[in-house]
Design an enzyme around this catalytic site. Structure first.
Site, PDB file in Angstrom:
ATOM      1  N   LYS A   1      29.458  43.532  39.103  1.00  0.00           N
ATOM      2  CA  LYS A   1      28.496  42.737  39.878  1.00  0.00           C
ATOM      3  C   LYS A   1      28.857  42.741  41.358  1.00  0.00           C
ATOM      4  O   LYS A   1      28.002  42.632  42.213  1.00  0.00           O
ATOM      5  CB  LYS A   1      28.481  41.298  39.363  1.00  0.00           C
ATOM      6  CG  LYS A   1      27.833  41.205  38.003  1.00  0.00           C
ATOM      7  CD  LYS A   1      27.736  39.789  37.492  1.00  0.00           C
ATOM      8  CE  LYS A   1      27.156  39.830  36.088  1.00  0.00           C
ATOM      9  NZ  LYS A   1      27.141  38.600  35.367  1.00  0.00           N
ATOM     10  N   ARG A   2      30.149  42.851  41.635  1.00  0.00           N
ATOM     11  CA  ARG A   2      30.586  42.798  43.041  1.00  0.00           C
ATOM     12  C   ARG A   2      30.320  44.103  43.799  1.00  0.00           C
ATOM     13  O   ARG A   2      30.311  44.133  45.009  1.00  0.00           O
ATOM     14  CB  ARG A   2      32.073  42.443  43.112  1.00  0.00           C
ATOM     15  CG  ARG A   2      32.348  40.999  42.832  1.00  0.00           C
ATOM     16  CD  ARG A   2      33.826  40.751  42.730  1.00  0.00           C
ATOM     17  NE  ARG A   2      34.452  41.608  41.726  1.00  0.00           N
ATOM     18  CZ  ARG A   2      34.445  41.353  40.426  1.00  0.00           C
ATOM     19  NH1 ARG A   2      33.858  40.274  39.975  1.00  0.00           N
ATOM     20  NH2 ARG A   2      35.013  42.182  39.573  1.00  0.00           N
TER      21      ARG A   2
END
Ligand code: GLU
Length: 499
Positions: A264-265
């Site tokens: 997600k990062r």
């Protein structure tokens, strides 16, 4: 066989495109086989649940037009569809396993376990609570039923563990996965995993297996990160005496650069969206960046699967008829945002020109441009083939509505100043003297008058109109913005060149 598949996310944060690809494959498989697509929210780990995450999951699927047949909001005959509402079912099933001695109560305190772990690690071995040492712990396998009762009466905390391998049992378990083929797990290397936690709620493994059985899931299609749990899940099915579903573990989506699974990062790190709809105020999303749901669906469908042949552009409907899990590739694919943009371009071209027109109207409203003579539909028709993202629309259309504020310096440098100046003077002079003359004719005149190549004249005019060497045909721009505005812009560039 009745096909029933589920997408079973844990609401521990926003749904990213890895999860969406899993949802999409489940959905397509259900559609292809006249089955049902179920949304089940796996919120057994309340501590990790995040407010708004379930909503984000639903909004993401809705934006993509992935419809749910059964789920927490839609309802259905196999509900409830949120695991936190199903606790009594898990307790009932765990009791059955305990009474058959396939699971047991373990009263060991944190300290006991820590001590045992340290001792094991001192010997250079990893600590596993299993067939080698389960007899040394305080659990219902070793205690008399009276002692167990005593502990329960005084309220000692306990967990329920699965009794996996025991001496004399078959050591291995072989399972079949549609993508990976046969996989053999060594049960003797596994620990007795916890099924029910101290707070009387199930772990992921128990709830997942019980629900897949009770909801009559025929095929479990999920990410490869769950492959290590597969041997254990199959032991659970066997312990309950249930038929195992068909398993399909999808290959990972990898980072666009470097190695490893997309996280997600990575979106923030590399500057591209990983969510389809916004999550929080600052988030980037495919929707916000001007992608169409059709393009994301098309791109993700082909990230790990393809129907063979050269055709690449498909609608959701096409894919519903084509998808087959037998052709899912076992190797991971890197996220390729350029390819995603390419699909978006293709799908924009398939859409009616009104999609671009509406976006353009939106942009005009945002800028409070209400009284322009320029017809949005005409502009939309012209720029459509140049648009890759809906967010490009203003950039492609702005020069029809606003005269350029400055000129691209590189482009400006490429002009040969003296001849550009005389070409511009010549064209404005000719047009103002010959009312009603076409721009084509005027350009022909200047080419002859100045002994200049037509292309050079056109790119000089383009710079005057657009501010850079870009945009649709110069004659289209001239005709849309009109003579007065065109001549004004030509004069503006003239003054700039004369500075
Ligand atoms: N709750 C799991 C997840 O978040 C589901 C895994 C599965 O589909 O079995 O991915």
């Amino acid at each position: 066989m009745k096909v029933r598949v589920r997408f079973a996310p844990s609401p521990t944060g926003p749904l990213h495109i890895g999860g969406i690809r899993t949802a999409l494959y489940n959905y397509l498989f259900a559609k292809k086989n006249n089955g049902k697509f179920i949304l089940r929210i796996e919120d057994t780990d309340m501590l990790r649940s995040v407010d708004g995450a379930e909503n984000h999951i639903r909004e993401s699927l809705k934006w993509l037009n992935i419809s749910i047949d059964e789920g927490p909001v839609k309802g259905g005959l196999f509900g409830p569809y949120r695991q936190s509402d199903r606790n009594s079912l898990y307790i009932k099933h765990i009791d059955a396993l305990i009474s058959q001695k396939k699971a047991y109560l373990a009263f060991d305190s944190e300290d006991d376990l820590k001590r045992a772990r340290l001792a094991q690690e001192k010997k250079g071995e990893a600590f596993l609570y299993n067939w080698r040492n389960r007899k040394n712990f305080r659990n219902s396998l070793n205690m008399s039923s009276k002692d167990v009762e005593k502990e329960l009466n005084v309220g000692t905390n306990y967990v329920v563990r699965f009794k996996s391998y025991a001496k004399g049992d078959e050591k291995t378990i072989t399972v079949n996965d549609v993508v990976r083929g046969q996989i053999t797990f060594d049960k003797s290397l596994e620990s007795d995993k916890i099924l029910l936690k101290g707070d009387r709620t199930p772990t992921y493994h128990l709830a997942n297996v019980v629900d897949d059985c009770l909801m009559e899931i025929s095929h479990v299609i999920r990410g490869e990160e769950w492959l290590p749990s597969l041997g254990f899940h199959c032991q659970l099915y066997d312990a309950f005496g249930w038929k195992r579903p068909v398993f399909v573990h999808l290959p990972l989506i990898l980072k666009p650069y470097g190695k490893g699974k997309l996280s997600k990062r990575d979106g923030e790190k590399f500057g591209f969206p990983v969510f389809v709809v916004d999550w929080g105020k600052k988030s980037m999303s495919f929707e916000r960046d001007g992608y169409l749901p059709e393009a994301i669906i098309n791109y993700l469908a082909l990230l790990g699967w393809n129907p063979g042949g050269d055709k690449e552009v498909f609608t959701l409907k096409d894919l519903e008829g084509l998808f087959s899990i037998d052709d899912v590739s076992p190797s991971g694919s890197k996220l390729d945002i350029e390819r995603c943009r390419w699909f978006n371009h293709k799908h924009i071209q398939r859409k009616s020109n009104n999609t671009i027109k509406e976006k353009l109207l939106n942009e005009l409203e945002k800028r409070e441009i209400y009284n322009s003579q320029v017809v949005p539909q005409r502009v939309a028709n012209l720029i459509k083939e140049r648009v890759y993202l809906l967010s490009d629309v203003w950039d492609e259309a702005c020069y029809f509505y606003e005269s350029p504020e400055n000129y691209n310096t590189k482009n400006l440098k490429r002009l040969e100043k003296a001849s550009a100046v005389s070409a511009l003077i010549s064209i404005n002079g000719y047009v103002s003297k010959n009312l009603g003359v076409s721009w084509e004719k005027a350009v022909d005149f200047v080419a002859e008058d100045q002994n200049m190549k037509k292309n050079l004249i056109l790119s000089t005019i383009r710079l005057a109109l657009v501010g850079r060497f870009a945009g649709v045909s110069v004659f289209e721009i001239l005709s849309i913005i009109g003579k007065e505005e065109s001549m004004k812009r030509i004069n503006n560039l003239l003054s700039r060149l004369k500075e």
